[in-house]
Structures are given as structure tokens and as C-alpha cells.
Design an enzyme around this catalytic site. Structure first.
Site, mmCIF file in Angstrom:
data_model
loop_
_atom_site.group_PDB
_atom_site.id
_atom_site.type_symbol
_atom_site.label_atom_id
_atom_site.label_comp_id
_atom_site.label_asym_id
_atom_site.label_seq_id
_atom_site.Cartn_x
_atom_site.Cartn_y
_atom_site.Cartn_z
ATOM 1 N N ARG A 7 -66.182 -28.810 140.214
ATOM 2 C CA ARG A 7 -66.333 -29.201 138.812
ATOM 3 C C ARG A 7 -67.606 -30.002 138.633
ATOM 4 O O ARG A 7 -67.943 -30.844 139.465
ATOM 5 C CB ARG A 7 -65.140 -30.052 138.360
ATOM 6 C CG ARG A 7 -65.205 -30.444 136.890
ATOM 7 C CD ARG A 7 -64.169 -31.482 136.534
ATOM 8 N NE ARG A 7 -64.344 -32.728 137.268
ATOM 9 C CZ ARG A 7 -65.271 -33.641 136.996
ATOM 10 N NH1 ARG A 7 -66.123 -33.464 136.004
ATOM 11 N NH2 ARG A 7 -65.362 -34.741 137.716
ATOM 12 N N VAL A 8 -68.308 -29.716 137.547
ATOM 13 C CA VAL A 8 -69.409 -30.562 137.088
ATOM 14 C C VAL A 8 -69.074 -30.973 135.660
ATOM 15 O O VAL A 8 -68.273 -30.323 134.990
ATOM 16 C CB VAL A 8 -70.789 -29.852 137.160
ATOM 17 C CG1 VAL A 8 -71.199 -29.644 138.605
ATOM 18 C CG2 VAL A 8 -70.787 -28.553 136.409
ATOM 19 N N SER A 9 -69.698 -32.048 135.202
ATOM 20 C CA SER A 9 -69.322 -32.620 133.914
ATOM 21 C C SER A 9 -69.924 -31.923 132.701
ATOM 22 O O SER A 9 -69.383 -32.001 131.613
ATOM 23 C CB SER A 9 -69.706 -34.098 133.868
ATOM 24 O OG SER A 9 -68.994 -34.793 134.859
ATOM 25 N N SER A 10 -71.058 -31.252 132.866
ATOM 26 C CA SER A 10 -71.684 -30.639 131.691
ATOM 27 C C SER A 10 -72.221 -29.253 132.019
ATOM 28 O O SER A 10 -72.457 -28.922 133.181
ATOM 29 C CB SER A 10 -72.812 -31.522 131.153
ATOM 30 O OG SER A 10 -73.857 -31.592 132.084
ATOM 31 N N GLN A 13 -75.376 -28.709 134.251
ATOM 32 C CA GLN A 13 -75.340 -28.972 135.684
ATOM 33 C C GLN A 13 -74.960 -27.704 136.443
ATOM 34 O O GLN A 13 -74.353 -26.792 135.897
ATOM 35 C CB GLN A 13 -74.335 -30.081 135.987
ATOM 36 C CG GLN A 13 -74.743 -31.425 135.400
ATOM 37 C CD GLN A 13 -73.665 -32.472 135.593
ATOM 38 O OE1 GLN A 13 -72.511 -32.252 135.295
ATOM 39 N NE2 GLN A 13 -74.070 -33.631 136.096
#
Length: 180
Positions: A7-10, A13
Site C-alpha cells: 500500500r502507498v498513500s497516494s 506514489q
């Protein structure tokens, strides 16, 4: 079977580094998403990964903060995995797993630290906003309701519901404008 979760936040990314590390660790299937980790809400790929794993499998992440940002969420996820007899492992924080009592202790400690870091970050953000407000640099969102127009319509005999319809705003906004 090793099952990975990345998972990445945005959306700007990249998941490439996490995906590569998970595949290199032996994950046969990797679930990945670009979404904030502040809560489990709307994290469809995490839900899919948890639903996918079976007894004897191991869910693998590169870092603990990729799985959860709050201790509560972390414990709920681990509890769900434990009920399914699924192990958990974190690649970049060695010793963080559910295979041993020491691993479970490390998991709890690092989860608490991650939650603490998140709280500190939010506190710094609030302090920055307050400082910017005092300096006149942070003004917030521009008003969407013209209070003078609301008062004018009210003075002409229109009720709050009619004013709201006329201006295309909520009735609560009319009451706030009239009270100001």
C-alpha cells in the site's frame, strides 16, 4: 502460501519497490492499493487479501505501517488472521511476526510506536495550521454562502427553506448566516 499486501498513500506514489520485495520474499499473490492507511475503511485490497488467505498461509507486508496506522486496526487485522489460522510477517522489521511470543510482542510495540508517530504528525500539522492562521496565511475555504443575500431574502419575507431553495444551499447554512 505467502500472500503479500502492498500500500502507498497516494496515487502519485509507486508500489514497485514493495511489489518487488514481496515477490522476492516468495509471495505467490500480491494485493496492492493506493489509499491512505489511516483507517481500514475503503481499503478493498486489504479486505480482499484477508478474505483470500487460508489456514496455513502467511500474510506478508514490507513495513508495519503499510498494514495499519492505528493500534486498534492492527490488532483487529491480526485477530482476524489468527482466527483464520493465518500467520503474519513483516519483511523490513525482522522479528515482527505472529509465529512466536517475541514476534507478537514486537508487533504490539511497533504498532503502538506507529500510532504514536501518527499522533505526533497530526499534532505538528495542527500547530502549523494555527501558526499560519495567526500569520494570516491560512484562511481556510472561501465562503460559499453570501450572508448579505440571505439577509436580503429574509427581509423580503422569505423563510429559511425558501431561501435555501433560491440560493441552492442547505437550510442549516441559512440559519448560520442569519445568526451571524
Amino acid at each position: 502460501m505467502f500472500v503479500g499486501y502492498a500500500r502507498v498513500s497516494s496515487t502519485g506514489q509507486s508500489l514497485d519497490i514493495q511489489n518487488e520485495a514481496l515477490v522476492n520474499a516468495g509471495c505467490e499473490k500480491v494485493f496492492a492499493e493506493k489509499l491512505s492507511g489511516r483507517s481500514m475503511k475503503d481499503r478493498i485490497e486489504l479486505a480482499n487479501a484477508i478474505d483470500f488467505v487460508r489456514e496455513g498461509d502467511t500474510l506478508v507486508v514490507t513495513r508495519l505501517d503499510r498494514l495499519a496506522r492505528s493500534v486498534g486496526d492492527l490488532h483487529r487485522i491480526i485477530e482476524t488472521l489468527t482466527e483464520k489460522k493465518v500467520a503474519f510477517r513483516c519483511l523490513n522489521q525482522s522479528g515482527v511476526d505472529t509465529d512466536s511470543s517475541t514476534g507478537r510482542l514486537m508487533l504490539a510495540i511497533l504498532g503502538a510506536v506507529a500510532s504514536f508517530e501518527n499522533d505526533i504528525r497530526l499534532e505538528r500539522q495542527r500547530e502549523g495550521i494555527e501558526k499560519a492562521k495567526l500569520a494570516g496565511k491560512y484562511k481556510g475555504r472561501k465562503p460559499t454562502v453570501d450572508p448579505d443575500r440571505v439577509r436580503e431574502l429574509h427581509d423580503n419575507g422569505l423563510g429559511p427553506a425558501a431561501i435555501a431553495r433560491e440560493m441552492g444551499i442547505g437550510r442549516a447554512s441559512v440559519y448560520r448566516a442569519l445568526a451571524a
